[in-house]
Design an enzyme around this catalytic site. Structure first.
Site, PDB file in Angstrom:
ATOM      1  CB  ALA A  63      -0.890  -0.020   1.241  1.00  0.00           C
ATOM      2  N   GLY A 108       0.613  -4.925   1.057  1.00  0.00           N
ATOM      3  CA  GLY A 108      -0.547  -5.018   0.171  1.00  0.00           C
ATOM      4  C   GLY A 108      -0.245  -5.776  -1.116  1.00  0.00           C
ATOM      5  CD  GLU A 111      -2.235  -7.235   3.230  1.00  0.00           C
ATOM      6  OE1 GLU A 111      -2.626  -7.410   4.384  1.00  0.00           O
ATOM      7  OE2 GLU A 111      -2.026  -6.095   2.777  1.00  0.00           O
ATOM      8  CD  GLU A 131       1.593  -5.189   6.109  1.00  0.00           C
ATOM      9  OE1 GLU A 131       2.415  -6.079   6.415  1.00  0.00           O
ATOM     10  OE2 GLU A 131       0.913  -5.223   5.074  1.00  0.00           O
TER      11      GLU A 131
HETATM   12  N1  DAK Z   1       4.538   3.191  -0.962  1.00  0.00           N
HETATM   13  C1  DAK Z   1       4.894   4.316  -1.612  1.00  0.00           C
HETATM   14  N2  DAK Z   1       5.986   4.435  -2.376  1.00  0.00           N
HETATM   15  C2  DAK Z   1       6.787   3.379  -2.479  1.00  0.00           C
HETATM   16  C3  DAK Z   1       6.492   2.163  -1.825  1.00  0.00           C
HETATM   17  C4  DAK Z   1       5.301   2.080  -1.046  1.00  0.00           C
HETATM   18  N3  DAK Z   1       4.913   0.953  -0.437  1.00  0.00           N
HETATM   19  N4  DAK Z   1       7.487   1.290  -2.105  1.00  0.00           N
HETATM   20  C5  DAK Z   1       8.342   1.938  -2.903  1.00  0.00           C
HETATM   21  N5  DAK Z   1       7.946   3.200  -3.127  1.00  0.00           N
HETATM   22  C6  DAK Z   1       8.578   4.214  -3.923  1.00  0.00           C
HETATM   23  C7  DAK Z   1       9.794   4.800  -3.190  1.00  0.00           C
HETATM   24  O1  DAK Z   1       9.395   5.804  -2.296  1.00  0.00           O
HETATM   25  C8  DAK Z   1      10.592   5.357  -4.351  1.00  0.00           C
HETATM   26  O2  DAK Z   1      10.019   6.565  -4.754  1.00  0.00           O
HETATM   27  P1  DAK Z   1      10.972   7.835  -5.172  1.00  0.00           P
HETATM   28  O3  DAK Z   1      11.794   8.118  -3.983  1.00  0.00           O
HETATM   29  O4  DAK Z   1      11.761   7.346  -6.346  1.00  0.00           O
HETATM   30  O5  DAK Z   1       9.980   8.916  -5.515  1.00  0.00           O
HETATM   31  C9  DAK Z   1      10.355   4.341  -5.456  1.00  0.00           C
HETATM   32  O6  DAK Z   1       9.155   3.650  -5.095  1.00  0.00           O
HETATM   33  C10 DAK Z   1      11.471   3.341  -5.584  1.00  0.00           C
HETATM   34  O7  DAK Z   1      11.671   2.762  -4.302  1.00  0.00           O
HETATM   35  P2  DAK Z   1      13.141   2.606  -3.645  1.00  0.00           P
HETATM   36  O8  DAK Z   1      14.025   3.710  -4.111  1.00  0.00           O
HETATM   37  O9  DAK Z   1      12.931   2.453  -2.187  1.00  0.00           O
HETATM   38  O10 DAK Z   1      13.615   1.249  -4.329  1.00  0.00           O
HETATM   39  P3  DAK Z   1      14.612   0.187  -3.706  1.00  0.00           P
HETATM   40  O11 DAK Z   1      14.868  -0.780  -4.797  1.00  0.00           O
HETATM   41  O12 DAK Z   1      15.783   0.825  -3.057  1.00  0.00           O
HETATM   42  O13 DAK Z   1      13.804  -0.542  -2.565  1.00  0.00           O
HETATM   43  C11 DAK Z   1      11.835  -1.657  -1.652  1.00  0.00           C
HETATM   44  C12 DAK Z   1      12.664  -1.316  -2.928  1.00  0.00           C
HETATM   45  C13 DAK Z   1      10.557  -2.350  -2.100  1.00  0.00           C
HETATM   46  C14 DAK Z   1      12.645  -2.636  -0.779  1.00  0.00           C
HETATM   47  C15 DAK Z   1      11.551  -0.359  -0.872  1.00  0.00           C
HETATM   48  O14 DAK Z   1      11.008   0.590  -1.780  1.00  0.00           O
HETATM   49  C16 DAK Z   1      10.580  -0.584   0.238  1.00  0.00           C
HETATM   50  O15 DAK Z   1      10.957  -1.083   1.312  1.00  0.00           O
HETATM   51  N6  DAK Z   1       9.315  -0.182   0.006  1.00  0.00           N
HETATM   52  C17 DAK Z   1       8.291  -0.286   1.015  1.00  0.00           C
HETATM   53  C18 DAK Z   1       7.842  -1.718   1.109  1.00  0.00           C
HETATM   54  C19 DAK Z   1       6.813  -1.890   2.189  1.00  0.00           C
HETATM   55  O16 DAK Z   1       7.093  -1.658   3.393  1.00  0.00           O
HETATM   56  N7  DAK Z   1       5.609  -2.270   1.785  1.00  0.00           N
HETATM   57  C20 DAK Z   1       4.553  -2.483   2.665  1.00  0.00           C
HETATM   58  C21 DAK Z   1       3.793  -1.220   2.790  1.00  0.00           C
HETATM   59  S1  DAK Z   1       2.643  -1.329   4.115  1.00  0.00           S
HETATM   60  C22 DAK Z   1      -4.354  -0.971   6.217  1.00  0.00           C
HETATM   61  C23 DAK Z   1      -4.405  -0.955   4.863  1.00  0.00           C
HETATM   62  C24 DAK Z   1      -3.352  -1.404   4.146  1.00  0.00           C
HETATM   63  C25 DAK Z   1      -2.214  -1.834   4.738  1.00  0.00           C
HETATM   64  C26 DAK Z   1      -2.160  -1.822   6.095  1.00  0.00           C
HETATM   65  C27 DAK Z   1      -3.232  -1.400   6.840  1.00  0.00           C
HETATM   66  N8  DAK Z   1      -5.450  -0.520   6.966  1.00  0.00           N
HETATM   67  C28 DAK Z   1      -6.072   0.688   6.590  1.00  0.00           C
HETATM   68  C29 DAK Z   1      -5.821  -1.143   8.203  1.00  0.00           C
HETATM   69  C30 DAK Z   1      -1.095  -2.215   3.955  1.00  0.00           C
HETATM   70  C31 DAK Z   1       0.149  -1.863   4.321  1.00  0.00           C
HETATM   71  C32 DAK Z   1       1.282  -2.004   3.460  1.00  0.00           C
HETATM   72  O17 DAK Z   1       1.245  -2.510   2.382  1.00  0.00           O
END
Ligand code: DAK
Length: 263
Positions: A63, A108, A111, A131
């Site tokens: 997400a 997400g 998911e 998360e």
């Molecule tokens: N959201 C927004 N932008 C993201 C993103 C994300 N999840 N993942 C990557 N990006 C963006 C980065 O900010 C970056 O943008 P710029 O800086 O270039 O503008 C671009 O994508 C490239 O990312 P990186 O530069 O970080 O690329 P790397 O290869 O170095 O790293 C990575 C890739 C996937 C390891 C890293 O980007 C990363 O750790 N991303 C976050 C992964 C993550 O934590 N995903 C889970 C998100 S939490 C709920 C509803 C939904 C959810 C929970 C609760 N409720 C309402 C109850 C769901 C939660 C989630 O999914």
């Protein structure tokens, strides 16, 4: 659509989440476009749907953290409901859905893959529910579907530790059915979808419904669900044609396209 591409060829549709600059992260607009696309799938024309991500690096990196960062409790619940509604539509879509996971499937991303019927991935795929490291719980069904797919013990370990796992481990625990090279992934997904599409479409849909609905109830009710969906097949042209072909020793066994009868 800005962030979703949709193409249909030979009974197989491909929905590509296309926001590569953010590694295909799911913001409200992406979720809305996925929902509109799923709502518009013509299940008379399409017999299997593939969901994948644009680019070679990411399926869906979760997400959108930037959008989520400033949500209030009420807005967080609404965002979670939006995602859950869309994922449930994927899960209950009449036809089989295959996730072709071509890279990051985090939060997400994992998911949405788990809301599909079948997951296959490329060897660079990375799965996880990060998360708790962000101060939240999985909110698009992660606590529920992961435990159902890989068992409570492994799901709890992955969710509590926020540890990401590579393709080979995802295969070992049963989260994905097969691992391919990046080049092989989409051809393999299309071949799998085409194999499904060759079978009697109403029977395939009834199988999906029987498995999904049966898993949500006890075995006695589940068997009744199966009986009813089995019985329904005897009202289809496919059943009559396919069994007649067998009895007539017609090796072609060509199945007709029969419009899906909504039940
Ligand atoms: N959201 C927004 N932008 C993201 C993103 C994300 N999840 N993942 C990557 N990006 C963006 C980065 O900010 C970056 O943008 P710029 O800086 O270039 O503008 C671009 O994508 C490239 O990312 P990186 O530069 O970080 O690329 P790397 O290869 O170095 O790293 C990575 C890739 C996937 C390891 C890293 O980007 C990363 O750790 N991303 C976050 C992964 C993550 O934590 N995903 C889970 C998100 S939490 C709920 C509803 C939904 C959810 C929970 C609760 N409720 C309402 C109850 C769901 C939660 C989630 O999914």
């Amino acid at each position: 659509m800005e962030f979703v591409n949709y193409e249909v060829e030979d009974y197989v549709a491909v929905l590509t989440i296309n926001r590569p600059k953010a590694l295909n992260a799911l913001n409200s607009q992406v979720l809305e476009e996925i929902e509109q696309t799923i709502d518009a799938v013509d299940t008379n024309e399409v017999r299997a749907l593939i969901i994948t991500g644009a680019g070679e690096k990411s399926f869906v990196a979760g997400a959108d953290i930037a959008e989520m960062s400033s949500l209030t409790k009420a807005e967080g619940e609404a965002f979670g409901k939006k995602g859950n509604d869309v994922f449930r539509k994927i899960e209950t879509l009449a036809i089989p859905v295959i996730a072709a996971v071509n890279g990051f499937a985090l939060g997400g991303g994992n998911e949405i893959a788990m809301s599909c019927d079948i997951r296959i991935c490329s060897d660079n795929a990375l799965f996880g529910q990060p998360e708790v490291g962000l101060g939240i719980t999985p909110g698009f069904g992660g606590t529920q579907r992961l435990a159902r797919l890989v068992g409570a013990g492994i799901a709890k370990q992955l969710v509590y530790t926020a540890r990401n796992i590579k393709a080979d481990e995802a295969y070992r625990i049963g989260l994905v059915n097969a691992v391919y090279t990046q080049e092989e992934l989409m051809p393999a997904a299309k071949k799998l979808a085409a194999t499904i599409a060759k079978n009697a479409p109403i029977a395939v849909r009834n199988c999906k419904k029987a498995i999904n609905d049966g898993l949500n109830t006890d075995i006695d009710n589940a068997i009744v669900i199966e009986e009813k969906l089995f019985g329904d097949c005897f009202e289809t042209e496919d059943q009559k044609a396919a069994m007649a072909n067998f009895l007539e020793k017609d090796k072609e066994k060509k199945l007709k396209v029969v419009p899906f009868q909504n039940k």
